[in-house]
Design a protein around this motif. Sequence first.
Motif, PDB file in Angstrom:
ATOM      1  N   VAL A 174       0.817  -1.223   0.000  1.00  0.00           N
ATOM      2  CA  VAL A 174       0.000   0.000   0.000  1.00  0.00           C
ATOM      3  C   VAL A 174       0.848   1.270   0.000  1.00  0.00           C
ATOM      4  O   VAL A 174       0.293   2.368  -0.152  1.00  0.00           O
ATOM      5  N   ALA A 175       2.147   1.158   0.170  1.00  0.00           N
ATOM      6  CA  ALA A 175       3.010   2.338   0.216  1.00  0.00           C
ATOM      7  C   ALA A 175       2.854   3.150  -1.056  1.00  0.00           C
ATOM      8  O   ALA A 175       2.843   2.605  -2.161  1.00  0.00           O
ATOM      9  N   GLY A 176       2.701   4.462  -0.874  1.00  0.00           N
ATOM     10  CA  GLY A 176       2.518   5.361  -2.008  1.00  0.00           C
ATOM     11  C   GLY A 176       1.072   5.532  -2.420  1.00  0.00           C
ATOM     12  O   GLY A 176       0.747   6.447  -3.181  1.00  0.00           O
ATOM     13  N   ARG A 177       0.199   4.674  -1.926  1.00  0.00           N
ATOM     14  CA  ARG A 177      -1.232   4.778  -2.246  1.00  0.00           C
ATOM     15  C   ARG A 177      -2.063   5.145  -1.021  1.00  0.00           C
ATOM     16  O   ARG A 177      -3.058   5.858  -1.142  1.00  0.00           O
ATOM     17  N   PHE A 178      -1.657   4.661   0.142  1.00  0.00           N
ATOM     18  CA  PHE A 178      -2.406   4.898   1.385  1.00  0.00           C
ATOM     19  C   PHE A 178      -1.633   5.876   2.266  1.00  0.00           C
ATOM     20  O   PHE A 178      -0.403   5.844   2.312  1.00  0.00           O
ATOM     21  N   THR A 179      -2.379   6.714   2.984  1.00  0.00           N
ATOM     22  CA  THR A 179      -1.773   7.649   3.917  1.00  0.00           C
ATOM     23  C   THR A 179      -2.554   7.632   5.224  1.00  0.00           C
ATOM     24  O   THR A 179      -3.772   7.811   5.222  1.00  0.00           O
ATOM     25  N   ILE A 180      -1.844   7.428   6.308  1.00  0.00           N
ATOM     26  CA  ILE A 180      -2.474   7.445   7.628  1.00  0.00           C
ATOM     27  C   ILE A 180      -2.163   8.778   8.306  1.00  0.00           C
ATOM     28  O   ILE A 180      -1.070   9.338   8.138  1.00  0.00           O
ATOM     29  N   SER A 181      -3.131   9.283   9.046  1.00  0.00           N
ATOM     30  CA  SER A 181      -2.925  10.515   9.795  1.00  0.00           C
ATOM     31  C   SER A 181      -3.769  10.445  11.060  1.00  0.00           C
ATOM     32  O   SER A 181      -4.656   9.602  11.183  1.00  0.00           O
ATOM     33  N   ARG A 182      -3.486  11.340  11.984  1.00  0.00           N
ATOM     34  CA  ARG A 182      -4.222  11.344  13.249  1.00  0.00           C
ATOM     35  C   ARG A 182      -4.485  12.771  13.696  1.00  0.00           C
ATOM     36  O   ARG A 182      -3.714  13.687  13.392  1.00  0.00           O
ATOM     37  N   ASP A 183      -5.556  12.918  14.448  1.00  0.00           N
ATOM     38  CA  ASP A 183      -5.909  14.188  15.071  1.00  0.00           C
ATOM     39  C   ASP A 183      -6.091  13.897  16.554  1.00  0.00           C
ATOM     40  O   ASP A 183      -7.119  13.365  16.966  1.00  0.00           O
ATOM     41  N   ASN A 184      -5.086  14.210  17.330  1.00  0.00           N
ATOM     42  CA  ASN A 184      -5.129  13.868  18.754  1.00  0.00           C
ATOM     43  C   ASN A 184      -6.191  14.672  19.507  1.00  0.00           C
ATOM     44  O   ASN A 184      -6.740  14.192  20.501  1.00  0.00           O
ATOM     45  N   THR A 185      -6.471  15.869  19.024  1.00  0.00           N
ATOM     46  CA  THR A 185      -7.483  16.692  19.700  1.00  0.00           C
ATOM     47  C   THR A 185      -8.860  16.061  19.569  1.00  0.00           C
ATOM     48  O   THR A 185      -9.639  16.024  20.529  1.00  0.00           O
ATOM     49  N   LYS A 186      -9.147  15.550  18.393  1.00  0.00           N
ATOM     50  CA  LYS A 186     -10.459  14.949  18.137  1.00  0.00           C
ATOM     51  C   LYS A 186     -10.475  13.442  18.395  1.00  0.00           C
ATOM     52  O   LYS A 186     -11.518  12.806  18.292  1.00  0.00           O
ATOM     53  N   LYS A 187      -9.308  12.873  18.706  1.00  0.00           N
ATOM     54  CA  LYS A 187      -9.193  11.430  18.919  1.00  0.00           C
ATOM     55  C   LYS A 187      -9.639  10.651  17.681  1.00  0.00           C
ATOM     56  O   LYS A 187     -10.432   9.702  17.772  1.00  0.00           O
ATOM     57  N   LEU A 188      -9.114  11.067  16.550  1.00  0.00           N
ATOM     58  CA  LEU A 188      -9.443  10.429  15.292  1.00  0.00           C
ATOM     59  C   LEU A 188      -8.178   9.968  14.586  1.00  0.00           C
ATOM     60  O   LEU A 188      -7.146  10.639  14.643  1.00  0.00           O
ATOM     61  N   VAL A 189      -8.303   8.842  13.885  1.00  0.00           N
ATOM     62  CA  VAL A 189      -7.255   8.398  12.980  1.00  0.00           C
ATOM     63  C   VAL A 189      -7.899   8.158  11.624  1.00  0.00           C
ATOM     64  O   VAL A 189      -9.020   7.645  11.537  1.00  0.00           O
ATOM     65  N   TYR A 190      -7.194   8.571  10.572  1.00  0.00           N
ATOM     66  CA  TYR A 190      -7.714   8.492   9.222  1.00  0.00           C
ATOM     67  C   TYR A 190      -6.833   7.579   8.369  1.00  0.00           C
ATOM     68  O   TYR A 190      -5.625   7.466   8.600  1.00  0.00           O
ATOM     69  N   LEU A 191      -7.459   6.986   7.385  1.00  0.00           N
ATOM     70  CA  LEU A 191      -6.715   6.249   6.371  1.00  0.00           C
ATOM     71  C   LEU A 191      -7.223   6.708   5.010  1.00  0.00           C
ATOM     72  O   LEU A 191      -8.344   6.387   4.627  1.00  0.00           O
ATOM     73  N   GLN A 192      -6.404   7.483   4.321  1.00  0.00           N
ATOM     74  CA  GLN A 192      -6.733   7.906   2.969  1.00  0.00           C
ATOM     75  C   GLN A 192      -6.218   6.852   2.013  1.00  0.00           C
ATOM     76  O   GLN A 192      -5.012   6.559   2.005  1.00  0.00           O
ATOM     77  N   MET A 193      -7.103   6.296   1.222  1.00  0.00           N
ATOM     78  CA  MET A 193      -6.749   5.218   0.293  1.00  0.00           C
ATOM     79  C   MET A 193      -6.995   5.695  -1.131  1.00  0.00           C
ATOM     80  O   MET A 193      -8.136   6.010  -1.493  1.00  0.00           O
ATOM     81  N   ASN A 194      -5.951   5.752  -1.912  1.00  0.00           N
ATOM     82  CA  ASN A 194      -6.037   6.177  -3.302  1.00  0.00           C
ATOM     83  C   ASN A 194      -5.627   5.032  -4.222  1.00  0.00           C
ATOM     84  O   ASN A 194      -5.001   4.060  -3.781  1.00  0.00           O
ATOM     85  N   SER A 195      -5.971   5.173  -5.491  1.00  0.00           N
ATOM     86  CA  SER A 195      -5.607   4.165  -6.500  1.00  0.00           C
ATOM     87  C   SER A 195      -5.963   2.761  -6.032  1.00  0.00           C
ATOM     88  O   SER A 195      -5.149   1.833  -6.104  1.00  0.00           O
ATOM     89  N   LEU A 196      -7.171   2.627  -5.563  1.00  0.00           N
ATOM     90  CA  LEU A 196      -7.589   1.354  -4.998  1.00  0.00           C
ATOM     91  C   LEU A 196      -7.647   0.256  -6.051  1.00  0.00           C
ATOM     92  O   LEU A 196      -7.986   0.501  -7.217  1.00  0.00           O
ATOM     93  N   LYS A 197      -7.312  -0.947  -5.597  1.00  0.00           N
ATOM     94  CA  LYS A 197      -7.276  -2.116  -6.461  1.00  0.00           C
ATOM     95  C   LYS A 197      -8.248  -3.172  -5.919  1.00  0.00           C
ATOM     96  O   LYS A 197      -8.545  -3.180  -4.721  1.00  0.00           O
ATOM     97  N   PRO A 198      -8.700  -4.075  -6.777  1.00  0.00           N
ATOM     98  CA  PRO A 198      -9.590  -5.137  -6.278  1.00  0.00           C
ATOM     99  C   PRO A 198      -8.991  -5.916  -5.110  1.00  0.00           C
ATOM    100  O   PRO A 198      -9.717  -6.336  -4.203  1.00  0.00           O
ATOM    101  N   GLU A 199      -7.681  -6.070  -5.100  1.00  0.00           N
ATOM    102  CA  GLU A 199      -7.042  -6.812  -4.015  1.00  0.00           C
ATOM    103  C   GLU A 199      -7.017  -6.046  -2.694  1.00  0.00           C
ATOM    104  O   GLU A 199      -6.600  -6.589  -1.669  1.00  0.00           O
TER     105      GLU A 199
END
Length: 115
Positions: free
Chosen positions: A63-88
Amino acid sequence: QVQLVESGGGLVQPGGSLRLSCAASGIIFSMYDVGWYRQAPGKQRELVAVISSDGGTNYPDSVAGRFTISRDNTKKLVYLQMNSLKPEDTAVYYCYSQRARLSYWGQGTQVTVSS
């Protein structure tokens, strides 16, 4: 009571994008490493992305180069942005948090990549 609640899954066409979110409660979120695993039918659960309490990130080659993880400690949220998704990439995606021997998991959200 600790809770991790994922959202943002769904059906997307190959090449498309999705952003997953995970809302945490009941923990001092900023002190935990947080991340995402996924499990496809008939396969073992695999790490997708992790972000440490100090902001360092790690991804497997799949997933390197396609997915990006980030966090917002104030809101207690973690995100996963997924681009160029594949069937797998089709799988149930689980949010987790870990600090020393303590680990917590969400219930998972389904991501389906199909035309």
